[in-house]
Design a protein around this motif. Sequence first.
Motif, PDB file in Angstrom:
ATOM      1  N   UNK A  96       1.520  -8.098   9.514  1.00  0.00           N
ATOM      2  CA  UNK A  96       2.976  -7.944   9.558  1.00  0.00           C
ATOM      3  C   UNK A  96       3.635  -8.122   8.191  1.00  0.00           C
ATOM      4  N   UNK A  97       3.076  -9.010   7.370  1.00  0.00           N
ATOM      5  CA  UNK A  97       3.689  -9.293   6.073  1.00  0.00           C
ATOM      6  C   UNK A  97       3.354  -8.246   5.015  1.00  0.00           C
ATOM      7  N   UNK A  98       2.372  -7.397   5.275  1.00  0.00           N
ATOM      8  CA  UNK A  98       2.021  -6.347   4.311  1.00  0.00           C
ATOM      9  C   UNK A  98       3.040  -5.226   4.403  1.00  0.00           C
ATOM     10  N   UNK A  99       3.161  -4.471   3.310  1.00  0.00           N
ATOM     11  CA  UNK A  99       4.101  -3.349   3.276  1.00  0.00           C
ATOM     12  C   UNK A  99       3.344  -2.059   2.996  1.00  0.00           C
ATOM     13  N   UNK A 142       2.300  -6.431 -11.114  1.00  0.00           N
ATOM     14  CA  UNK A 142       0.940  -6.805 -10.743  1.00  0.00           C
ATOM     15  C   UNK A 142       0.673  -8.282 -10.766  1.00  0.00           C
ATOM     16  N   UNK A 143       1.529  -9.072 -11.380  1.00  0.00           N
ATOM     17  CA  UNK A 143       1.311 -10.517 -11.420  1.00  0.00           C
ATOM     18  C   UNK A 143       1.521 -11.162 -10.057  1.00  0.00           C
ATOM     19  N   UNK A 144       2.479 -10.629  -9.311  1.00  0.00           N
ATOM     20  CA  UNK A 144       2.818 -11.230  -8.008  1.00  0.00           C
ATOM     21  C   UNK A 144       2.497 -10.327  -6.822  1.00  0.00           C
ATOM     22  N   UNK A 145       1.993  -9.127  -7.112  1.00  0.00           N
ATOM     23  CA  UNK A 145       1.742  -8.152  -6.035  1.00  0.00           C
ATOM     24  C   UNK A 145       0.362  -7.517  -6.159  1.00  0.00           C
ATOM     25  N   UNK A 146      -0.342  -7.449  -5.045  1.00  0.00           N
ATOM     26  CA  UNK A 146      -1.528  -6.609  -4.973  1.00  0.00           C
ATOM     27  C   UNK A 146      -1.046  -5.238  -4.518  1.00  0.00           C
ATOM     28  N   UNK A 147      -1.088  -4.265  -5.414  1.00  0.00           N
ATOM     29  CA  UNK A 147      -0.615  -2.914  -5.115  1.00  0.00           C
ATOM     30  C   UNK A 147      -1.811  -1.973  -4.975  1.00  0.00           C
ATOM     31  N   UNK A 148      -1.886  -1.310  -3.856  1.00  0.00           N
ATOM     32  CA  UNK A 148      -3.001  -0.398  -3.562  1.00  0.00           C
ATOM     33  C   UNK A 148      -2.440   1.004  -3.344  1.00  0.00           C
ATOM     34  N   UNK A 149      -3.044   1.980  -4.012  1.00  0.00           N
ATOM     35  CA  UNK A 149      -2.619   3.373  -3.852  1.00  0.00           C
ATOM     36  C   UNK A 149      -3.787   4.207  -3.350  1.00  0.00           C
ATOM     37  N   UNK A 150      -3.534   4.980  -2.309  1.00  0.00           N
ATOM     38  CA  UNK A 150      -4.505   5.957  -1.813  1.00  0.00           C
ATOM     39  C   UNK A 150      -3.987   7.359  -2.113  1.00  0.00           C
ATOM     40  N   UNK A 151      -4.754   8.122  -2.877  1.00  0.00           N
ATOM     41  CA  UNK A 151      -4.441   9.522  -3.123  1.00  0.00           C
ATOM     42  C   UNK A 151      -5.372  10.363  -2.262  1.00  0.00           C
ATOM     43  N   UNK A 189       7.816  13.817  -2.421  1.00  0.00           N
ATOM     44  CA  UNK A 189       8.910  13.047  -1.822  1.00  0.00           C
ATOM     45  C   UNK A 189       8.389  11.788  -1.124  1.00  0.00           C
ATOM     46  N   UNK A 190       9.107  10.696  -1.300  1.00  0.00           N
ATOM     47  CA  UNK A 190       8.772   9.449  -0.618  1.00  0.00           C
ATOM     48  C   UNK A 190       9.401   9.485   0.771  1.00  0.00           C
ATOM     49  N   UNK A 191       8.614   9.850   1.773  1.00  0.00           N
ATOM     50  CA  UNK A 191       9.134   9.988   3.137  1.00  0.00           C
ATOM     51  C   UNK A 191       9.290   8.638   3.839  1.00  0.00           C
ATOM     52  N   UNK A 192       8.479   7.671   3.454  1.00  0.00           N
ATOM     53  CA  UNK A 192       8.560   6.338   4.064  1.00  0.00           C
ATOM     54  C   UNK A 192       8.510   5.332   2.922  1.00  0.00           C
ATOM     55  N   UNK A 193       9.659   4.747   2.607  1.00  0.00           N
ATOM     56  CA  UNK A 193       9.750   3.813   1.495  1.00  0.00           C
ATOM     57  C   UNK A 193       8.905   2.572   1.757  1.00  0.00           C
ATOM     58  N   UNK A 194       8.490   1.909   0.671  1.00  0.00           N
ATOM     59  CA  UNK A 194       7.657   0.712   0.787  1.00  0.00           C
ATOM     60  C   UNK A 194       8.375  -0.327   1.644  1.00  0.00           C
ATOM     61  N   UNK A 195       7.812  -0.611   2.796  1.00  0.00           N
ATOM     62  CA  UNK A 195       8.435  -1.538   3.736  1.00  0.00           C
ATOM     63  C   UNK A 195       7.419  -1.967   4.780  1.00  0.00           C
ATOM     64  N   UNK A 196       7.801  -2.911   5.608  1.00  0.00           N
ATOM     65  CA  UNK A 196       6.924  -3.319   6.712  1.00  0.00           C
ATOM     66  C   UNK A 196       6.743  -2.155   7.681  1.00  0.00           C
ATOM     67  N   UNK A 197       5.630  -2.195   8.415  1.00  0.00           N
ATOM     68  CA  UNK A 197       5.329  -1.104   9.352  1.00  0.00           C
ATOM     69  C   UNK A 197       6.351  -1.047  10.484  1.00  0.00           C
ATOM     70  N   UNK A 206       0.840  -1.192   0.000  1.00  0.00           N
ATOM     71  CA  UNK A 206       0.000   0.000   0.000  1.00  0.00           C
ATOM     72  C   UNK A 206       0.881   1.251   0.000  1.00  0.00           C
ATOM     73  N   UNK A 207       0.580   2.188  -0.892  1.00  0.00           N
ATOM     74  CA  UNK A 207       1.252   3.483  -0.837  1.00  0.00           C
ATOM     75  C   UNK A 207       0.209   4.585  -0.675  1.00  0.00           C
ATOM     76  N   UNK A 208       0.443   5.460   0.292  1.00  0.00           N
ATOM     77  CA  UNK A 208      -0.426   6.609   0.516  1.00  0.00           C
ATOM     78  C   UNK A 208       0.253   7.842  -0.064  1.00  0.00           C
ATOM     79  N   UNK A 209      -0.473   8.561  -0.903  1.00  0.00           N
ATOM     80  CA  UNK A 209       0.033   9.811  -1.475  1.00  0.00           C
ATOM     81  C   UNK A 209      -0.754  10.938  -0.822  1.00  0.00           C
ATOM     82  N   UNK A 210      -0.077  11.723  -0.003  1.00  0.00           N
ATOM     83  CA  UNK A 210      -0.754  12.706   0.860  1.00  0.00           C
ATOM     84  C   UNK A 210      -0.508  14.140   0.421  1.00  0.00           C
TER      85      UNK A 210
END
Length: 461
Positions: free
Chosen positions: A197-200, A269-278, A225-233, A161-165
Amino acid sequence: MIWKKAKYVLLFTCIFTLMLVVGCSPKSDTAPHNDNKKKEETNGGKKDVIPEEDEEPIEVVLEAPEIPSNIASVISYPVGEFSGEFYDEQQEEIEAKLEELPSISDVEGEEVVQQYWSKLRSLVAEEYPDPASVVAEWKLAGFGDPDIEDPKLAFKENYNVEIILDASGSMAAYLGGETMMNLAKDSIRSFAASLPNDAKVGLRVYGHKGTGSQEDKAMSCDSSELFYEIQSYDEKKLNDALDQFEPSGWTPIAESLIRAQKDLQGLDGENNTNVIYLVSDGVETCDGDPVKAAQELANSSISPLINVIGFNVDSEGQQQLKAVAEAANGTYSTVTSVQQLQEEFQRSQEMASKWMEWKQGADTENINTVLNRETTIFDFKNKWAEKSSLEIRNLDEMIMYLYKTDKITTEQRKLMKNYRNSLYDVLNEYENTAYNDLMDLAQQSYKEMDKAIQEKYKASN
Protein backbone atom coordinates in the motif's frame (compact mmCIF):
# COMPACT_ATOMS: atom_id res chain seq x y z
CA MET A 1 57.16 -59.81 -110.23
CA ILE A 2 56.58 -56.13 -110.85
CA TRP A 3 52.83 -56.73 -110.45
CA LYS A 4 53.32 -58.39 -107.07
CA LYS A 5 55.39 -55.49 -105.80
CA ALA A 6 52.81 -52.96 -107.00
CA LYS A 7 50.05 -54.93 -105.28
CA TYR A 8 51.90 -54.91 -101.92
CA VAL A 9 52.59 -51.18 -102.16
CA LEU A 10 48.91 -50.48 -102.88
CA LEU A 11 47.81 -52.68 -99.98
CA PHE A 12 50.20 -50.95 -97.52
CA THR A 13 49.05 -47.52 -98.69
CA CYS A 14 45.38 -48.39 -98.07
CA ILE A 15 46.07 -49.78 -94.60
CA PHE A 16 48.14 -46.72 -93.60
CA THR A 17 45.44 -44.37 -94.88
CA LEU A 18 42.72 -46.24 -92.97
CA MET A 19 44.74 -46.03 -89.74
CA LEU A 20 45.10 -42.29 -90.12
CA VAL A 21 41.38 -41.84 -90.69
CA VAL A 22 40.36 -43.98 -87.73
CA GLY A 23 42.97 -42.47 -85.42
CA CYS A 24 41.83 -38.91 -86.16
CA SER A 25 38.10 -39.57 -86.12
CA PRO A 26 36.09 -37.78 -83.35
CA LYS A 27 34.02 -40.93 -83.06
CA SER A 28 36.94 -42.94 -81.77
CA ASP A 29 36.35 -44.72 -78.44
CA THR A 30 39.69 -43.38 -77.21
CA ALA A 31 39.00 -39.73 -78.06
CA PRO A 32 39.56 -37.27 -75.17
CA HIS A 33 36.64 -35.30 -73.58
CA ASN A 34 36.19 -31.68 -74.47
CA ASP A 35 38.22 -29.57 -71.94
CA ASN A 36 35.30 -27.21 -71.43
CA LYS A 37 32.88 -29.95 -70.52
CA LYS A 38 32.26 -30.67 -66.79
CA LYS A 39 33.07 -34.07 -65.36
CA GLU A 40 30.38 -35.84 -63.43
CA GLU A 41 31.04 -38.46 -60.79
CA THR A 42 28.47 -40.49 -58.97
CA ASN A 43 28.59 -40.38 -55.18
CA GLY A 44 25.89 -42.00 -53.13
CA GLY A 45 23.32 -41.75 -55.92
CA LYS A 46 23.95 -38.01 -56.44
CA LYS A 47 25.98 -36.47 -59.26
CA ASP A 48 28.60 -34.04 -58.00
CA VAL A 49 29.54 -31.63 -60.74
CA ILE A 50 33.24 -30.75 -60.66
CA PRO A 51 34.49 -27.91 -62.85
CA GLU A 52 37.73 -28.39 -64.81
CA GLU A 53 40.77 -26.39 -63.75
CA ASP A 54 40.52 -23.95 -66.68
CA GLU A 55 36.84 -23.13 -65.94
CA GLU A 56 36.06 -19.68 -64.48
CA PRO A 57 35.23 -20.04 -60.73
CA ILE A 58 31.74 -19.07 -59.58
CA GLU A 59 31.84 -16.27 -57.00
CA VAL A 60 29.45 -16.64 -54.06
CA VAL A 61 29.19 -13.87 -51.48
CA LEU A 62 26.96 -14.38 -48.42
CA GLU A 63 27.06 -11.77 -45.67
CA ALA A 64 26.84 -13.03 -42.09
CA PRO A 65 28.30 -12.14 -38.68
CA GLU A 66 31.58 -13.77 -37.72
CA ILE A 67 31.15 -17.12 -35.98
CA PRO A 68 31.56 -16.61 -32.19
CA SER A 69 34.91 -17.59 -30.68
CA ASN A 70 34.17 -17.27 -26.93
CA ILE A 71 31.27 -17.17 -24.48
CA ALA A 72 30.92 -13.40 -24.60
CA SER A 73 30.65 -13.41 -28.40
CA VAL A 74 28.07 -16.21 -28.27
CA ILE A 75 25.95 -14.10 -25.93
CA SER A 76 26.30 -10.93 -28.02
CA TYR A 77 25.82 -12.67 -31.40
CA PRO A 78 22.73 -11.32 -33.24
CA VAL A 79 19.68 -13.52 -32.74
CA GLY A 80 18.52 -15.22 -35.94
CA GLU A 81 15.20 -14.39 -37.57
CA PHE A 82 14.13 -18.06 -37.24
CA SER A 83 15.24 -18.55 -33.64
CA GLY A 84 12.97 -19.66 -30.83
CA GLU A 85 10.94 -22.26 -32.77
CA PHE A 86 11.54 -25.66 -34.30
CA TYR A 87 12.06 -26.03 -38.03
CA ASP A 88 8.76 -27.77 -38.67
CA GLU A 89 6.86 -24.97 -36.92
CA GLN A 90 8.14 -22.45 -39.46
CA GLN A 91 9.12 -24.77 -42.30
CA GLU A 92 7.52 -22.78 -45.11
CA GLU A 93 9.21 -19.52 -44.10
CA ILE A 94 12.63 -21.12 -43.60
CA GLU A 95 12.57 -22.99 -46.88
CA ALA A 96 11.49 -19.87 -48.74
CA LYS A 97 14.59 -18.18 -47.29
CA LEU A 98 16.80 -21.11 -48.26
CA GLU A 99 15.50 -20.95 -51.81
CA GLU A 100 16.87 -17.41 -52.02
CA LEU A 101 20.38 -18.68 -51.32
CA PRO A 102 22.54 -19.56 -54.35
CA SER A 103 23.54 -23.10 -55.19
CA ILE A 104 27.19 -23.88 -54.51
CA SER A 105 27.21 -27.37 -56.00
CA ASP A 106 29.30 -26.03 -58.92
CA VAL A 107 31.84 -24.38 -56.63
CA GLU A 108 35.01 -25.98 -55.31
CA GLY A 109 36.86 -25.24 -52.10
CA GLU A 110 36.09 -25.20 -48.39
CA GLU A 111 36.05 -21.41 -48.09
CA VAL A 112 32.69 -21.03 -49.80
CA VAL A 113 31.25 -23.84 -47.64
CA GLN A 114 32.40 -22.03 -44.49
CA GLN A 115 30.78 -18.85 -45.79
CA TYR A 116 27.55 -20.73 -46.48
CA TRP A 117 27.65 -22.30 -43.02
CA SER A 118 28.05 -18.88 -41.38
CA LYS A 119 24.97 -17.68 -43.22
CA LEU A 120 22.91 -20.68 -42.10
CA ARG A 121 23.98 -20.23 -38.48
CA SER A 122 23.01 -16.55 -38.56
CA LEU A 123 19.45 -17.48 -39.54
CA VAL A 124 18.76 -19.73 -36.55
CA ALA A 125 21.18 -18.44 -33.90
CA GLU A 126 19.53 -18.51 -30.49
CA GLU A 127 19.66 -15.93 -27.70
CA TYR A 128 21.82 -17.57 -25.03
CA PRO A 129 21.47 -16.54 -21.37
CA ASP A 130 24.08 -14.16 -20.02
CA PRO A 131 25.86 -15.21 -16.79
CA ALA A 132 26.09 -11.51 -15.91
CA SER A 133 22.28 -11.39 -15.89
CA VAL A 134 22.21 -14.18 -13.32
CA VAL A 135 24.47 -12.17 -11.02
CA ALA A 136 22.30 -9.09 -11.59
CA GLU A 137 19.27 -11.14 -10.51
CA TRP A 138 21.11 -12.20 -7.35
CA LYS A 139 21.75 -8.55 -6.52
CA LEU A 140 18.10 -7.63 -7.03
CA ALA A 141 17.08 -10.59 -4.91
CA GLY A 142 19.47 -9.34 -2.24
CA PHE A 143 17.85 -5.90 -2.22
CA GLY A 144 18.62 -4.22 1.09
CA ASP A 145 21.62 -6.42 1.88
CA PRO A 146 24.31 -4.16 3.39
CA ASP A 147 26.99 -6.23 1.63
CA ILE A 148 25.78 -4.87 -1.71
CA GLU A 149 27.87 -1.76 -2.26
CA ASP A 150 25.30 -0.11 -4.51
CA PRO A 151 23.23 2.72 -3.00
CA LYS A 152 20.46 2.02 -5.51
CA LEU A 153 19.85 -1.32 -3.80
CA ALA A 154 19.80 0.00 -0.25
CA PHE A 155 16.55 0.42 1.65
CA LYS A 156 15.16 3.98 1.41
CA GLU A 157 12.18 5.71 2.98
CA ASN A 158 10.06 5.50 -0.19
CA TYR A 159 9.55 3.01 -3.02
CA ASN A 160 8.42 4.21 -6.47
CA VAL A 161 7.92 2.36 -9.75
CA GLU A 162 7.29 3.84 -13.18
CA ILE A 163 6.39 1.68 -16.17
CA ILE A 164 7.18 3.08 -19.61
CA LEU A 165 5.04 1.17 -22.12
CA ASP A 166 5.41 0.92 -25.88
CA ALA A 167 2.11 1.69 -27.66
CA SER A 168 3.48 1.81 -31.21
CA GLY A 169 1.56 0.11 -34.00
CA SER A 170 3.49 -3.16 -33.76
CA MET A 171 2.03 -3.81 -30.30
CA ALA A 172 -1.23 -4.66 -32.08
CA ALA A 173 0.35 -7.95 -33.20
CA TYR A 174 -1.18 -11.11 -31.78
CA LEU A 175 0.66 -13.43 -29.42
CA GLY A 176 -1.14 -16.60 -28.38
CA GLY A 177 -4.57 -15.39 -29.49
CA GLU A 178 -4.35 -11.96 -27.83
CA THR A 179 -2.74 -8.68 -28.83
CA MET A 180 0.58 -7.86 -27.22
CA MET A 181 -0.94 -4.60 -25.98
CA ASN A 182 -3.74 -6.36 -24.10
CA LEU A 183 -1.26 -8.83 -22.61
CA ALA A 184 0.91 -5.95 -21.42
CA LYS A 185 -2.06 -4.14 -19.91
CA ASP A 186 -3.14 -7.27 -18.00
CA SER A 187 0.40 -7.70 -16.66
CA ILE A 188 0.51 -4.08 -15.49
CA ARG A 189 -2.83 -4.46 -13.69
CA SER A 190 -1.63 -7.57 -11.85
CA PHE A 191 1.69 -6.01 -10.95
CA ALA A 192 0.27 -2.72 -9.63
CA ALA A 193 -2.32 -4.58 -7.53
CA SER A 194 0.43 -6.67 -5.91
CA LEU A 195 2.48 -3.72 -4.63
CA PRO A 196 2.41 -2.81 -0.92
CA ASN A 197 0.00 0.00 0.00
CA ASP A 198 2.82 2.43 0.78
CA ALA A 199 4.56 1.89 -2.58
CA LYS A 200 3.76 4.19 -5.49
CA VAL A 201 3.39 3.42 -9.18
CA GLY A 202 3.15 5.42 -12.40
CA LEU A 203 2.50 4.67 -16.08
CA ARG A 204 3.97 6.49 -19.08
CA VAL A 205 2.92 5.47 -22.60
CA TYR A 206 4.58 6.36 -25.89
CA GLY A 207 3.70 6.08 -29.59
CA HIS A 208 -0.07 6.04 -28.94
CA LYS A 209 -0.97 8.83 -31.37
CA GLY A 210 -1.09 8.98 -35.14
CA THR A 211 -0.17 6.07 -37.38
CA GLY A 212 2.98 4.54 -38.71
CA SER A 213 2.84 6.76 -41.81
CA GLN A 214 5.51 9.32 -42.60
CA GLU A 215 2.90 12.08 -42.47
CA ASP A 216 2.13 11.25 -38.83
CA LYS A 217 5.73 10.77 -37.71
CA ALA A 218 6.23 14.16 -36.03
CA MET A 219 2.97 13.91 -34.08
CA SER A 220 3.50 10.29 -33.11
CA CYS A 221 7.12 10.82 -32.04
CA ASP A 222 5.94 13.56 -29.70
CA SER A 223 3.35 11.27 -28.13
CA SER A 224 4.79 10.26 -24.77
CA GLU A 225 2.30 10.83 -21.97
CA LEU A 226 2.08 10.11 -18.25
CA PHE A 227 -1.35 8.47 -18.09
CA TYR A 228 -1.11 7.52 -14.41
CA GLU A 229 0.94 9.89 -12.26
CA ILE A 230 3.22 8.49 -9.56
CA GLN A 231 0.81 7.64 -6.76
CA SER A 232 -0.56 4.82 -4.64
CA TYR A 233 -2.40 2.07 -6.51
CA ASP A 234 -6.00 2.93 -7.32
CA GLU A 235 -7.68 0.17 -9.29
CA LYS A 236 -10.33 2.34 -10.97
CA LYS A 237 -7.94 5.15 -11.89
CA LEU A 238 -5.40 2.74 -13.32
CA ASN A 239 -8.02 0.86 -15.36
CA ASP A 240 -9.37 4.16 -16.69
CA ALA A 241 -5.82 5.13 -17.69
CA LEU A 242 -5.22 1.80 -19.43
CA ASP A 243 -8.47 2.17 -21.39
CA GLN A 244 -7.38 5.49 -22.90
CA PHE A 245 -4.86 4.21 -25.48
CA GLU A 246 -4.32 1.54 -28.10
CA PRO A 247 -1.27 0.66 -30.24
CA SER A 248 -0.90 3.23 -32.96
CA GLY A 249 2.24 4.94 -34.22
CA TRP A 250 6.01 5.31 -33.97
CA THR A 251 8.52 4.47 -31.19
CA PRO A 252 10.01 7.46 -29.28
CA ILE A 253 12.02 5.57 -26.64
CA ALA A 254 14.63 8.28 -26.05
CA GLU A 255 12.05 11.03 -25.56
CA SER A 256 10.14 8.86 -23.09
CA LEU A 257 13.25 8.24 -20.98
CA ILE A 258 13.93 11.99 -20.94
CA ARG A 259 10.39 12.70 -19.77
CA ALA A 260 10.54 9.92 -17.17
CA GLN A 261 13.27 11.86 -15.42
CA LYS A 262 10.84 14.76 -15.09
CA ASP A 263 8.10 12.41 -13.83
CA LEU A 264 10.29 11.42 -10.88
CA GLN A 265 11.78 14.85 -10.31
CA GLY A 266 11.88 15.65 -6.62
CA LEU A 267 12.07 11.97 -5.68
CA ASP A 268 15.82 11.98 -5.11
CA GLY A 269 17.80 8.78 -4.87
CA GLU A 270 18.92 9.47 -1.31
CA ASN A 271 15.44 9.00 0.13
CA ASN A 272 13.72 7.03 -2.64
CA THR A 273 14.19 3.67 -4.29
CA ASN A 274 13.10 4.50 -7.84
CA VAL A 275 12.51 1.64 -10.27
CA ILE A 276 11.81 2.09 -13.98
CA TYR A 277 10.54 -0.60 -16.34
CA LEU A 278 10.89 0.11 -20.06
CA VAL A 279 8.75 -2.30 -22.10
CA SER A 280 9.26 -2.21 -25.88
CA ASP A 281 8.77 -4.55 -28.82
CA GLY A 282 11.22 -2.75 -31.11
CA VAL A 283 13.87 -0.13 -31.72
CA GLU A 284 13.77 3.64 -31.52
CA THR A 285 12.13 4.97 -34.73
CA CYS A 286 11.99 8.69 -33.91
CA ASP A 287 15.66 9.57 -34.50
CA GLY A 288 16.41 9.85 -30.79
CA ASP A 289 19.36 8.33 -28.91
CA PRO A 290 17.88 6.00 -26.28
CA VAL A 291 21.31 4.83 -25.10
CA LYS A 292 22.39 8.38 -24.27
CA ALA A 293 19.01 9.16 -22.68
CA ALA A 294 19.22 6.04 -20.49
CA GLN A 295 22.73 6.92 -19.35
CA GLU A 296 21.70 10.46 -18.40
CA LEU A 297 18.63 9.16 -16.58
CA ALA A 298 20.68 6.64 -14.59
CA ASN A 299 23.20 9.32 -13.59
CA SER A 300 20.55 11.84 -12.55
CA SER A 301 19.65 12.72 -8.96
CA ILE A 302 16.73 10.27 -8.97
CA SER A 303 19.26 7.43 -9.45
CA PRO A 304 16.75 4.82 -10.69
CA LEU A 305 17.11 1.08 -11.17
CA ILE A 306 16.35 0.61 -14.88
CA ASN A 307 14.95 -2.69 -16.14
CA VAL A 308 14.51 -3.06 -19.90
CA ILE A 309 12.12 -5.69 -21.25
CA GLY A 310 12.12 -6.68 -24.91
CA PHE A 311 8.60 -7.97 -25.54
CA ASN A 312 8.68 -10.49 -28.40
CA VAL A 313 11.39 -8.32 -29.97
CA ASP A 314 13.50 -9.13 -33.06
CA SER A 315 17.30 -9.33 -33.24
CA GLU A 316 17.82 -5.66 -34.06
CA GLY A 317 15.55 -4.61 -31.22
CA GLN A 318 17.33 -6.90 -28.77
CA GLN A 319 20.70 -5.40 -29.62
CA GLN A 320 19.52 -1.82 -29.07
CA LEU A 321 17.54 -2.55 -25.91
CA LYS A 322 20.47 -4.44 -24.41
CA ALA A 323 22.64 -1.40 -25.12
CA VAL A 324 20.08 0.83 -23.37
CA ALA A 325 20.13 -1.39 -20.26
CA GLU A 326 23.91 -1.59 -20.25
CA ALA A 327 24.27 2.20 -20.54
CA ALA A 328 22.05 2.57 -17.46
CA ASN A 329 23.83 -0.23 -15.58
CA GLY A 330 20.44 -1.93 -15.52
CA THR A 331 19.07 -5.32 -16.53
CA TYR A 332 17.72 -6.58 -19.84
CA SER A 333 15.49 -9.55 -20.60
CA THR A 334 13.60 -10.82 -23.61
CA VAL A 335 10.11 -12.16 -22.96
CA THR A 336 7.92 -13.98 -25.45
CA SER A 337 4.84 -14.65 -23.35
CA VAL A 338 2.61 -12.93 -20.82
CA GLN A 339 3.87 -15.33 -18.15
CA GLN A 340 7.47 -14.25 -18.71
CA LEU A 341 6.44 -10.59 -18.68
CA GLN A 342 4.70 -11.06 -15.35
CA GLU A 343 7.78 -12.82 -13.96
CA GLU A 344 9.89 -9.77 -14.78
CA PHE A 345 7.47 -7.48 -12.96
CA GLN A 346 7.40 -9.97 -10.09
CA ARG A 347 11.01 -9.17 -9.25
CA SER A 348 10.10 -5.60 -8.39
CA GLN A 349 7.12 -6.79 -6.39
CA GLU A 350 9.44 -8.98 -4.31
CA MET A 351 11.79 -6.02 -3.78
CA ALA A 352 8.84 -3.89 -2.69
CA SER A 353 7.77 -6.58 -0.21
CA LYS A 354 11.24 -6.61 1.34
CA TRP A 355 11.15 -2.83 1.55
CA MET A 356 7.79 -2.97 3.32
CA GLU A 357 9.10 -5.52 5.82
CA TRP A 358 12.08 -3.25 6.50
CA LYS A 359 9.77 -0.30 7.13
CA GLN A 360 7.77 -2.38 9.57
CA GLY A 361 10.93 -3.41 11.43
CA ALA A 362 10.98 -7.06 10.44
CA ASP A 363 14.00 -9.29 11.11
CA THR A 364 16.71 -8.12 8.72
CA GLU A 365 18.35 -11.54 8.70
CA ASN A 366 15.32 -12.95 6.88
CA ILE A 367 14.99 -9.88 4.67
CA ASN A 368 18.58 -10.02 3.49
CA THR A 369 18.65 -13.73 2.71
CA VAL A 370 19.63 -14.19 -0.95
CA LEU A 371 17.27 -16.40 -2.95
CA ASN A 372 18.56 -19.85 -3.60
CA ARG A 373 21.38 -19.16 -6.05
CA GLU A 374 21.86 -22.75 -7.04
CA THR A 375 18.31 -22.85 -8.36
CA THR A 376 18.98 -19.92 -10.69
CA ILE A 377 22.21 -21.56 -11.85
CA PHE A 378 20.41 -24.78 -12.74
CA ASP A 379 17.77 -22.73 -14.55
CA PHE A 380 20.56 -21.00 -16.48
CA LYS A 381 22.16 -24.32 -17.47
CA ASN A 382 18.84 -25.83 -18.57
CA LYS A 383 17.97 -22.75 -20.63
CA TRP A 384 21.36 -22.80 -22.37
CA ALA A 385 20.99 -26.51 -23.15
CA GLU A 386 17.50 -25.97 -24.59
CA LYS A 387 18.77 -23.15 -26.80
CA SER A 388 21.75 -25.10 -28.15
CA SER A 389 19.64 -28.21 -28.80
CA LEU A 390 17.07 -26.17 -30.73
CA GLU A 391 19.72 -24.39 -32.78
CA ILE A 392 21.57 -27.59 -33.71
CA ARG A 393 18.36 -29.37 -34.68
CA ASN A 394 17.31 -26.50 -36.94
CA LEU A 395 20.74 -26.46 -38.59
CA ASP A 396 20.47 -30.21 -39.27
CA GLU A 397 17.12 -29.70 -41.00
CA MET A 398 18.44 -26.81 -43.10
CA ILE A 399 21.49 -28.76 -44.25
CA MET A 400 19.31 -31.69 -45.26
CA TYR A 401 16.97 -29.43 -47.24
CA LEU A 402 19.89 -27.86 -49.13
CA TYR A 403 21.23 -31.31 -49.94
CA LYS A 404 17.87 -32.64 -51.17
CA THR A 405 17.38 -29.60 -53.40
CA ASP A 406 20.89 -29.99 -54.92
CA LYS A 407 22.16 -26.66 -53.59
CA ILE A 408 25.09 -28.47 -51.97
CA THR A 409 26.99 -31.62 -52.90
CA THR A 410 27.60 -34.72 -50.85
CA GLU A 411 31.08 -33.53 -49.91
CA GLN A 412 29.81 -30.06 -48.98
CA ARG A 413 27.15 -31.63 -46.80
CA LYS A 414 29.83 -33.65 -44.98
CA LEU A 415 31.81 -30.47 -44.32
CA MET A 416 28.73 -28.72 -42.92
CA LYS A 417 28.00 -31.69 -40.68
CA ASN A 418 31.54 -31.39 -39.34
CA TYR A 419 30.96 -27.69 -38.62
CA ARG A 420 27.70 -28.61 -36.93
CA ASN A 421 29.43 -31.15 -34.67
CA SER A 422 32.11 -28.63 -33.76
CA LEU A 423 29.50 -26.00 -32.90
CA TYR A 424 27.63 -28.47 -30.70
CA ASP A 425 30.82 -29.34 -28.82
CA VAL A 426 31.74 -25.68 -28.35
CA LEU A 427 28.27 -24.71 -27.08
CA ASN A 428 28.36 -27.59 -24.60
CA GLU A 429 31.82 -26.53 -23.45
CA TYR A 430 30.67 -22.93 -22.94
CA GLU A 431 27.58 -24.12 -21.07
CA ASN A 432 29.68 -26.12 -18.62
CA THR A 433 32.23 -23.32 -18.24
CA ALA A 434 29.56 -20.74 -17.43
CA TYR A 435 27.85 -23.18 -15.04
CA ASN A 436 31.10 -23.77 -13.12
CA ASP A 437 31.89 -20.05 -13.07
CA LEU A 438 28.48 -19.27 -11.59
CA MET A 439 28.86 -21.99 -8.98
CA ASP A 440 32.14 -20.38 -7.93
CA LEU A 441 30.62 -16.90 -7.93
CA ALA A 442 27.72 -18.07 -5.76
CA GLN A 443 30.19 -18.48 -2.88
CA GLN A 444 31.65 -14.97 -3.22
CA SER A 445 30.68 -11.53 -1.98
CA TYR A 446 28.76 -9.12 -4.22
CA LYS A 447 31.90 -7.07 -4.78
CA GLU A 448 33.91 -10.12 -5.82
CA MET A 449 31.07 -11.28 -8.08
CA ASP A 450 30.88 -7.93 -9.85
CA LYS A 451 34.60 -7.88 -10.54
CA ALA A 452 34.74 -11.49 -11.75
CA ILE A 453 31.72 -11.19 -14.03
CA GLN A 454 33.09 -8.04 -15.65
CA GLU A 455 36.42 -9.71 -16.33
CA LYS A 456 34.95 -12.93 -17.69
CA TYR A 457 31.92 -11.85 -19.68
CA LYS A 458 32.07 -8.13 -20.35
CA ALA A 459 35.64 -7.16 -21.16
CA SER A 460 35.89 -9.73 -23.96
CA ASN A 461 32.72 -8.59 -25.74
